[in-house]
Design a protein around this motif. Structure first.
Motif, PDB file in Angstrom:
ATOM      1  N   ASN A 138       0.815  -1.225   0.000  1.00  0.00           N
ATOM      2  CA  ASN A 138       0.000   0.000   0.000  1.00  0.00           C
ATOM      3  C   ASN A 138       0.845   1.269   0.000  1.00  0.00           C
ATOM      4  N   ALA A 139       2.099   1.147  -0.442  1.00  0.00           N
ATOM      5  CA  ALA A 139       2.976   2.324  -0.501  1.00  0.00           C
ATOM      6  C   ALA A 139       2.455   3.325  -1.536  1.00  0.00           C
ATOM      7  N   ILE A 140       2.522   4.614  -1.183  1.00  0.00           N
ATOM      8  CA  ILE A 140       2.050   5.668  -2.101  1.00  0.00           C
ATOM      9  C   ILE A 140       3.256   6.162  -2.894  1.00  0.00           C
ATOM     10  N   ILE A 141       3.612   5.396  -3.917  1.00  0.00           N
ATOM     11  CA  ILE A 141       4.766   5.758  -4.749  1.00  0.00           C
ATOM     12  C   ILE A 141       4.460   5.451  -6.209  1.00  0.00           C
ATOM     13  N   LEU A 142       5.054   6.227  -7.097  1.00  0.00           N
ATOM     14  CA  LEU A 142       4.992   5.993  -8.536  1.00  0.00           C
ATOM     15  C   LEU A 142       6.415   6.015  -9.084  1.00  0.00           C
ATOM     16  N   ASP A 143       6.592   5.438 -10.247  1.00  0.00           N
ATOM     17  CA  ASP A 143       7.891   5.508 -10.914  1.00  0.00           C
ATOM     18  C   ASP A 143       8.240   6.965 -11.193  1.00  0.00           C
ATOM     19  N   GLU A 144       9.419   7.398 -10.781  1.00  0.00           N
ATOM     20  CA  GLU A 144       9.784   8.811 -10.900  1.00  0.00           C
ATOM     21  C   GLU A 144       9.868   9.293 -12.343  1.00  0.00           C
ATOM     22  N   GLN A 145      10.238   8.424 -13.259  1.00  0.00           N
ATOM     23  CA  GLN A 145      10.382   8.837 -14.656  1.00  0.00           C
ATOM     24  C   GLN A 145       9.079   8.726 -15.432  1.00  0.00           C
ATOM     25  N   SER A 146       8.429   7.545 -15.379  1.00  0.00           N
ATOM     26  CA  SER A 146       7.220   7.329 -16.193  1.00  0.00           C
ATOM     27  C   SER A 146       5.951   7.815 -15.511  1.00  0.00           C
ATOM     28  N   LYS A 147       5.992   7.992 -14.188  1.00  0.00           N
ATOM     29  CA  LYS A 147       4.832   8.383 -13.373  1.00  0.00           C
ATOM     30  C   LYS A 147       3.778   7.270 -13.300  1.00  0.00           C
ATOM     31  N   ARG A 148       4.128   6.098 -13.769  1.00  0.00           N
ATOM     32  CA  ARG A 148       3.223   4.956 -13.664  1.00  0.00           C
ATOM     33  C   ARG A 148       3.374   4.294 -12.294  1.00  0.00           C
ATOM     34  N   PRO A 149       2.336   3.591 -11.809  1.00  0.00           N
ATOM     35  CA  PRO A 149       2.543   2.699 -10.669  1.00  0.00           C
ATOM     36  C   PRO A 149       3.502   1.587 -11.099  1.00  0.00           C
ATOM     37  N   TYR A 150       4.269   1.058 -10.170  1.00  0.00           N
ATOM     38  CA  TYR A 150       5.346   0.142 -10.524  1.00  0.00           C
ATOM     39  C   TYR A 150       4.870  -1.168 -11.145  1.00  0.00           C
ATOM     40  N   ASN A 151       3.798  -1.745 -10.618  1.00  0.00           N
ATOM     41  CA  ASN A 151       3.310  -3.022 -11.154  1.00  0.00           C
ATOM     42  C   ASN A 151       1.850  -3.212 -10.753  1.00  0.00           C
ATOM     43  N   PRO A 152       1.146  -4.145 -11.391  1.00  0.00           N
ATOM     44  CA  PRO A 152      -0.285  -4.313 -11.105  1.00  0.00           C
ATOM     45  C   PRO A 152      -0.596  -5.113  -9.852  1.00  0.00           C
ATOM     46  N   MET A 153       0.422  -5.556  -9.120  1.00  0.00           N
ATOM     47  CA  MET A 153       0.190  -6.356  -7.925  1.00  0.00           C
ATOM     48  C   MET A 153       0.166  -5.532  -6.644  1.00  0.00           C
ATOM     49  N   VAL A 154       0.652  -4.273  -6.689  1.00  0.00           N
ATOM     50  CA  VAL A 154       0.527  -3.375  -5.542  1.00  0.00           C
ATOM     51  C   VAL A 154      -0.755  -2.569  -5.704  1.00  0.00           C
ATOM     52  N   ASN A 155      -1.213  -1.947  -4.632  1.00  0.00           N
ATOM     53  CA  ASN A 155      -2.519  -1.287  -4.670  1.00  0.00           C
ATOM     54  C   ASN A 155      -2.630  -0.213  -5.747  1.00  0.00           C
ATOM     55  N   ALA A 156      -1.609   0.629  -5.861  1.00  0.00           N
ATOM     56  CA  ALA A 156      -1.682   1.704  -6.857  1.00  0.00           C
ATOM     57  C   ALA A 156      -1.822   1.128  -8.257  1.00  0.00           C
ATOM     58  N   GLY A 157      -1.013   0.121  -8.572  1.00  0.00           N
ATOM     59  CA  GLY A 157      -1.092  -0.498  -9.892  1.00  0.00           C
ATOM     60  C   GLY A 157      -2.397  -1.217 -10.120  1.00  0.00           C
ATOM     61  N   ALA A 158      -2.929  -1.843  -9.069  1.00  0.00           N
ATOM     62  CA  ALA A 158      -4.204  -2.554  -9.211  1.00  0.00           C
ATOM     63  C   ALA A 158      -5.357  -1.586  -9.451  1.00  0.00           C
ATOM     64  N   ILE A 159      -5.334  -0.441  -8.803  1.00  0.00           N
ATOM     65  CA  ILE A 159      -6.379   0.566  -9.032  1.00  0.00           C
ATOM     66  C   ILE A 159      -6.316   1.065 -10.467  1.00  0.00           C
ATOM     67  N   ALA A 160      -5.098   1.306 -10.963  1.00  0.00           N
ATOM     68  CA  ALA A 160      -4.946   1.733 -12.358  1.00  0.00           C
ATOM     69  C   ALA A 160      -5.416   0.647 -13.315  1.00  0.00           C
ATOM     70  N   THR A 161      -5.103  -0.610 -13.002  1.00  0.00           N
ATOM     71  CA  THR A 161      -5.542  -1.727 -13.839  1.00  0.00           C
ATOM     72  C   THR A 161      -7.055  -1.834 -13.869  1.00  0.00           C
ATOM     73  N   THR A 162      -7.676  -1.773 -12.693  1.00  0.00           N
ATOM     74  CA  THR A 162      -9.135  -1.879 -12.617  1.00  0.00           C
ATOM     75  C   THR A 162      -9.813  -0.743 -13.356  1.00  0.00           C
ATOM     76  N   SER A 163      -9.207   0.438 -13.354  1.00  0.00           N
ATOM     77  CA  SER A 163      -9.796   1.576 -14.072  1.00  0.00           C
ATOM     78  C   SER A 163      -9.860   1.336 -15.576  1.00  0.00           C
ATOM     79  N   LEU A 164      -9.091   0.353 -16.065  1.00  0.00           N
ATOM     80  CA  LEU A 164      -9.068   0.049 -17.500  1.00  0.00           C
ATOM     81  C   LEU A 164     -10.168  -0.925 -17.930  1.00  0.00           C
ATOM     82  N   ILE A 165     -10.848  -1.541 -16.978  1.00  0.00           N
ATOM     83  CA  ILE A 165     -11.876  -2.522 -17.324  1.00  0.00           C
ATOM     84  C   ILE A 165     -13.002  -1.828 -18.069  1.00  0.00           C
ATOM     85  N   LYS A 166     -13.347  -2.359 -19.232  1.00  0.00           N
ATOM     86  CA  LYS A 166     -14.342  -1.720 -20.090  1.00  0.00           C
ATOM     87  C   LYS A 166     -15.763  -1.960 -19.587  1.00  0.00           C
TER      88      LYS A 166
END
Length: 347
Positions: A129-157
């Protein structure tokens, strides 16, 4: 006199363990041989059920009510054999294990290249549940941490929240083989206390990683985490990934097989959070944990493993679950890089 008998299903019981296998030709009466794999599961369950290390999660108030004595292990092979012991039919919420399957659905909806523009595939070494993003791309690091999972779920059509939720539930049904439902009390508990997840969502909105409909995406994320499953369901889902996306029980395709390598790769490097490196080194198979106390592990082309025990270590992984998976890996030679010649036996 020799009697030919068509294939039938046999259920053998050993202590608290149940194995569902097949039997074909017999001379006279049926002879049921105890399964060595079933005996191993029964032994591991007896060995670790007295473990009292760890604690039930307090991150979500509703989950803090879990019974710490619950413990189950299940293995499902790619040819549909089921081995299970303990409280394998007890229902609990899937929590972060859902991230694996939501990621697969997002890949099917958009393709790998587009998903990679929103979510990376790098391990973080930080808490889930760390509140961090990749400093260069600004993406969450991966889809298995909370930030990445929220971004992944937002893509569901879907045309709206109802269609998106129904697509998510249909996806889980393909993996599990039965209808599933959301535990409303857990969903409400997560929604009312999920301020850290909202902070992550707003941070990602600031960098264009998710769209402006934050509350809808967060609701879907909380709902997917609150889907009710049992230990056997976890093993069937893992076995579906092991079986190139085909549910070994129902024979239904759950996910396009071309995305299996993407899903398993991220599970292997990121699925156990800041324990992922040690897990890969010691146990050596793709896996995903959740603060519910569940763990799934995938042995490609062989089997899926599900373990459930709510007592968690400091990283949020099931204490008993990790111990069981490490024992299974060692005893059955499951580590992907094991060159000792030991073969896993599934009988």
């Amino acid at each position: 006199m020799y009697i030919y008998t068509p294939t039938i299903y046999i259920v053998s019981i050993l202590g608290n363990a149940i194995s569902v296998t097949t039997n074909q030709a017999h001379q006279g009466d049926f002879k049921i041989e105890p399964s060595p794999l079933l005996a191993v599961l029964n032994e591991l369950h007896s060995q670790y059920k007295s473990v009292r290390e760890g604690a039930v999660t307090k991150f979500i108030p509703e989950l803090a009510k879990a019974n710490p004595d619950l413990f189950s292990i299940c293995i499902v092979t790619v040819d549909g054999q089921v081995y299970k012991v303990g409280d394998y039919d007890h229902l609990f919420t899937i929590q972060s294990i859902s991230k694996v399957f939501a990621y697969g659905l997002a890949l099917e909806d958009h393709g790998l290249d587009y998903v990679l523009t929103r979510v990376g595939v790098e391990p973080t070494g930080d808490a889930f549940n760390a509140i961090i993003l990749d400093e260069q791309s600004k993406r969450p690091y991966n889809p298995m941490v909370n930030a990445g999972a929220i971004a992944t779920t937002s893509l569901i059509k879907g045309s709206g929240p109802t269609e998106r939720l129904n697509r998510m539930l249909d996806m889980f049904k393909r993996y599990i083989g039965r209808d599933v439902f959301v535990d409303i009390s857990v969903f409400t508990s997560e929604r009312s206390t999920g301020h850290r997840n909202r902070a992550m969502a707003h941070l990602m909105l600031n960098f264009g990683m998710i769209d402006r409909n934050i509350e809808e995406s967060l609701d879907l994320y909380f709902q997917q985490c609150a889907v009710m499953v049992n230990c056997q369901d976890l093993a069937v889902m893992a076995a579906t990934l092991a079986n190139r996306g085909i549910n070994p029980i129902t024979k239904e395709s759950a996910v396009d097989k071309r995305y299996i390598k993407d899903i398993l790769s991220v599970m292997y490097t990121c699925g156990m959070y800041n324990f992922a490196g040690e897990w890969a080194y010691k146990i050596g198979i793709p896996a995903k944990s959740g603060i519910c106390g569940g763990i799934i592990a995938v042995v490609p082309n062989k089997m899926g493993i599900g373990v459930f025990s709510p007592l968690l270590d400091m990283r949020g992984n099931s204490v008993r679950g990790v111990k069981v998976c490490e024992e299974l890996s060692q005893r059955l030679g499951l580590h992907l890089f094991d060159c000792s010649g030991q073969e896993a036996k599934f009988q």
